[in-house]
Design an enzyme around this catalytic site. Structure first.
Site, mmCIF file in Angstrom:
data_model
loop_
_atom_site.group_PDB
_atom_site.id
_atom_site.type_symbol
_atom_site.label_atom_id
_atom_site.label_comp_id
_atom_site.label_asym_id
_atom_site.label_seq_id
_atom_site.Cartn_x
_atom_site.Cartn_y
_atom_site.Cartn_z
ATOM 1 C CB SER B 54 -2.251 -0.090 5.853
ATOM 2 O OG SER B 54 -2.304 -1.209 4.998
ATOM 3 N N GLY B 55 -3.788 1.769 7.759
ATOM 4 C CA GLY B 55 -3.827 2.841 8.747
ATOM 5 C C GLY B 55 -5.239 3.272 9.098
ATOM 6 C CG HIS B 56 -7.699 4.332 6.612
ATOM 7 N ND1 HIS B 56 -7.432 5.585 7.112
ATOM 8 C CD2 HIS B 56 -7.224 4.321 5.345
ATOM 9 C CE1 HIS B 56 -6.826 6.309 6.167
ATOM 10 N NE2 HIS B 56 -6.676 5.561 5.098
ATOM 11 C CG HIS B 218 -5.255 9.816 3.892
ATOM 12 N ND1 HIS B 218 -6.303 10.088 3.058
ATOM 13 C CD2 HIS B 218 -5.039 8.487 3.813
ATOM 14 C CE1 HIS B 218 -6.708 8.956 2.497
ATOM 15 N NE2 HIS B 218 -5.956 7.986 2.940
#
Lengths: 208, 331
Positions: B54-56, B218
């Protein structure tokens, strides 16, 4: 040859591995922050705690049940690359000894070899790539040298794993996220090789 | 860095709860952390599954819907999903025609999807995998884990999703996906680092007058750290390595100027203007374009450029209707 390694001994191996990871969690993460993404300690602590808890919850009756419980717990909680690699090690370890409720030294050696080969296949890495295999392959070889006395063999394996891990420091990483650093990855221990040294030190302690 | 969070350990679960509440076109399997279409695709068609850390966002959950993904697995922030998550997604959407896994080339993602494919195969579901490895910032050699999968993932999920929606067999969907994977390249840059909620501080330090060229999604190191430069020069630093790596002349091209999460549209459009000038000058014929936040790195400021060498078939699949939270047209 009469030395049998019982299931409770193998369970204590996993428990001792968890304890060593918990104690070294900060150091593993520190090593990983130098060349990876700084989550090896936390991920392995979460995974080994889950694996030990599963064994407690559902005590295995056979070596393959133990391998499956530990392997799946690691795979489903660790994530990243370490989850599938350590998970595959324990799954193949168990499959090799399918149906057995105890192991002699030779059978344990064969199970360790099967686990290591699983890691080689899963990670598509080999010795010298600056990975956990640099600790695991010499450890398994040391154990295989004379498995008739499992306690002595495990102690030799632990020493070989630690030496193999120490030897990763000057290497340039060719696998995993550290490989993106190229030459900049040299000068740091590989965190996966350090946790693998803990795995074999825990085995030596369990068999002592 | 200030964040809108509750309990840090629950960031991903809480975000999925909110996604489900906000987006009627998706539903969420909260136990497995899998985003699914609210209305499943007709049986008998190939299903397309992707996922990653997650985080994109909007990748990947925001691209679940008609004409694109059938399911997306949400890993922890910047950590690949686990095989049981991928297996749950795969079995949930298999309509009997097989499942395509779209996997970004990161060691963890590759291994976890591989294990899931083995488990699915053992359970009787046919799985094929296409790897995205488009990042020209990373040297592609046998001595590294290979090129990272970044922006091209968005284009590939759209085009493979369209092919699957047409009812094509698995081997044909795979062929289209492989073509996209082979013909696309990306290059990114960062003005600032993103901040992982659990860490609470930026992943890397970058001085006010510096930028990182070739950064990963990242916050992995890129090619080099250089002094901050005007947009026109940054555009050159993105375009040149891509054009040096592959030929984009003589065919229609799909271009994506992607925001990393922390740069406003004003700057992204400005950057696209600079990129378009350079591409035009180099004889690259851009036929379709996308500008905005599509594959982000939390709150990282910066952008990436993706070019795909297309043909009539790929353009037609690109134009095919798509209805997802993050991409929608034609229907």
């Amino acid at each position: 040859m009469g030395t049998e390694i019982s299931l409770p001994t193998l369970v204590s191996w996993v428990t001792l591995f968890r304890d060593r990871i918990a104690a070294e969690q900060g150091r593993l993460t520190e090593l990983d922050s130098a060349i990876g993404d700084a989550d090896h300690g936390a991920n392995m602590a979460r995974g080994t705690a889950a694996a030990a808890a599963k064994l407690d919850e559902t005590p295995p009756a056979t070596v393959d049940a133990l391998g499956k419980t530990v392997g799946m717990a690691l795979v489903s909680t660790v994530g990243g690359a370490s989850g599938p690699l350590y998970g595959t090690f324990f799954l193949r370890f168990g499959t090799q000894a399918a149906g057995a409720a105890a192991l002699d030294g030779a059978a344990l050696a064969a199970a360790l070899r099967a686990g290591a080969e699983g890691v080689v296949a899963r990670g598509k890495a080999s010795a010298g790539d600056k990975t956990m295999l640099d600790a695991m392959l010499p450890a398994v070889e040391a154990f295989e040298a004379d498995p008739s006395d499992p306690a002595a063999a495990a102690s030799a394996a632990a020493g070989a794993a630690r030496a193999g891990s120490d030897a990763t420091e000057p290497l340039v990483a060719r696998k995993g996220r550290a490989s993106y650093l190229g030459e900049r990855s040299a000068g740091h221990l590989d965190p996966g090789s350090v946790s693998t040294a803990l795995l074999f030190e825990a085995l030596a302690e369990a068999l002592a | 860095m200030k964040k809108l969070v509750g309990e840090v350990a629950r960031v991903v679960s809480d975000a999925l709860t909110g996604m489900e509440a906000a987006l009627p076109e998706i539903r969420v399997d909260h136990d497995s952390r899998v985003v699914l279409r609210a209305t499943a695709k007709d049986p008998g068609k190939v299903a397309v599954v992707s996922g990653g850390g997650s985080g994109h966002e909007p990748l990947h959950g925001g691209f679940v819907g008609y004409g694109m993904l059938d399911a997306a697995c949400a890993g922890e922030v910047f950590t690949s999903p686990t095989p049981d998550q991928v297996l749950a997604a795969t079995t949930a959407v298999d309509g009997g025609a097989g499942v395509l896994h779209v996997v970004k080339n990161y060691t963890g993602d590759v291994m976890n999807f591989e294990m899931a494919a083995e488990l699915a195969d053992a359970a009787g579901t046919e799985v094929a995998t296409v790897l995205v490895h488009d990042d020209v910032a990373v040297e592609d050699s046998t001595y590294t884990a290979g090129r990272r999968g970044v922006g091209l993932t968005v284009l590939l999920e759209k085009i493979a999703g369209a092919a699957a929606e047409e009812g094509r067999p698995l081997d044909d969907v795979v062929r289209v996906a492989e073509t996209v994977s082979a013909q696309g390249r990306s290059m990114g840059m960062a003005l600032t680092s993103g901040t992982v909620p659990a860490a609470g501080r930026p992943t890397f330090e970058l001085a006010d007058d510096e930028m990182e060229i070739g950064v990963g999604i990242h916050g992995e190191p890129g090619r080099r750290r250089v002094p901050l430069a005007p947009a026109a020069q940054i555009a050159e630093m993105l375009v040149e390595p891509i054009l040096a790596d592959a030929d984009f002349t003589g065919a229609p091209v799909v271009a994506m100027l992607n925001g990393m999460g922390g740069s406003p549209l004003l700057e992204l459009y400005l950057m696209y203007g600079e990129v378009a000038k350079l591409l035009d000058r180099a004889g690259v014929r851009v036929e379709r374009r996308l500008v905005g936040d599509y594959i982000t790195s939390l709150d990282m400021a910066g952008c990436s450029l993706t070019l795909l060498r297309a043909d009539d078939e790929l353009l037609r699949l690109w134009d095919a209707p798509v209805v997802t939270p993050g991409l929608r047209w034609g229907r």
